[in-house]
Design a protein around this motif. Structure first.
Motif, PDB file in Angstrom:
ATOM      1  N   TYR A 109      80.657 -75.363 -41.941  1.00 15.59           N
ATOM      2  CA  TYR A 109      79.697 -75.100 -40.886  1.00 15.59           C
ATOM      3  C   TYR A 109      78.632 -74.128 -41.377  1.00 15.59           C
ATOM      4  N   GLN A 152      76.016 -71.201 -39.613  1.00 17.29           N
ATOM      5  CA  GLN A 152      75.719 -70.442 -38.403  1.00 17.29           C
ATOM      6  C   GLN A 152      74.486 -69.597 -38.671  1.00 17.29           C
ATOM      7  N   GLN A 158      72.270 -68.544 -33.384  1.00 16.98           N
ATOM      8  CA  GLN A 158      72.496 -69.964 -33.092  1.00 16.98           C
ATOM      9  C   GLN A 158      73.986 -70.293 -33.065  1.00 16.98           C
ATOM     10  N   SER A 159      74.298 -71.446 -32.523  1.00 17.96           N
ATOM     11  CA  SER A 159      75.682 -71.900 -32.514  1.00 17.96           C
ATOM     12  C   SER A 159      76.061 -72.453 -33.880  1.00 17.96           C
ATOM     13  N   LEU A 160      77.334 -72.672 -34.071  1.00 19.42           N
ATOM     14  CA  LEU A 160      77.802 -73.257 -35.323  1.00 19.42           C
ATOM     15  C   LEU A 160      77.352 -74.711 -35.406  1.00 19.42           C
TER      16      LEU A 160
END
Lengths: 115, 117
Positions: free
Chosen positions: B35, B37, B41-43
């Motif tokens: 992921y 990040q 922000q979101s993952l």
């Protein structure tokens, strides 16, 4: 489009006070909803996982609620401690949601506990 | 629960260079996820790394930019190639642990904080 919206974006409370974080989602169909705590400089750590049939689940001072009809969840923190300062991320898992992991992530609520 | 370690924990790199991030899990897992990040922000899922096959990339991510290796069931690497300041992010490794009491719980590594100058 599957989305997870969290509010507030940030929150400051005094140590010992309670607070509630909100999560609204549009993911459908729905498998489960997770709340993670992410300390600064660390990876997210799971607090609770709730399925469609669960309304409330507790983990110590953390209590999550889920209303699958209105697609809303909340995370209530009781008697906050300085160590609760972190970002709290709501994540929804659905068979068709998100990428190969099936997860749709919220942006998180940044919680600061002041002494 | 699965215990995940990542190396390096943080790095500051020059534009145009590449960085390889290592992820080690204390148990054998089928699927490993990478992921990104970005600040505030979101993952965002970059790719899924399966042992013995090519990684599967999400929309917006390509193998030339983020090559991934998965030589065995406990280890994976993600390379961020030809870096630019826009690549400055936290990169997280994650696994699904099917040994959880219920659900396929997802565990995350501590992350690699990358700053590109």
């Amino acid at each position: 489009k599957n989305q997870v919206e969290q509010s507030p974006q940030s929150l400051i409370i005094l140590e010992g006070k309670n607070c509630t974080l909100q999560c609204n989602y549009t993911v459908s169909p729905f498998s489960n909803l997770r709340w993670y705590k992410q300390d600064t400089g660390r990876g997210p750590v799971s607090l609770t996982i709730m399925t469609f049939s669960e309304n409330t689940k507790s983990n110590g001072r953390y209590t999550a609620t889920l209303d699958a009809d209105t697609k809303q969840s909340s995370l209530h923190i009781t008697a906050s401690q300085l160590s609760d300062s972190a970002s709290y991320i709501c994540v929804v898992k659905g068979p068709l949601g998100g990428g190969a992991d099936g997860l749709t992530f919220g942006k998180g609520t940044h919680l600061i506990i002041q002494p | 629960s699965a215990v995940i370690s990542q190396k390096p924990s943080r790095d500051i790199c020059q534009r145009g260079t590449s960085l390889t991030i290592q992820c080690q899990v204390d148990s054998q897992v089928t699927m490993m996820f990478w992921y990104r990040q970005q600040p505030g922000q979101s993952l965002t899922l970059i790719a899924t790394a399966n042992q013995g096959s090519e990684a599967t990339y999400e929309s917006g991510f390509v193998i030339d930019k983020f090559p991934i290796s998965r030589p065995n069931l406990t280890f994976s690497t993600l390379t961020v190639s030809n870096m630019s300041p826009e690549d400055s992010s936290i990169y997280l490794c994650s696994v699904e642990d099917k040994r959880a009491v219920s659900y396929n719980e997802q565990f995350f590594g501590p992350g690699t904080r990358l700053t590109v100058l």
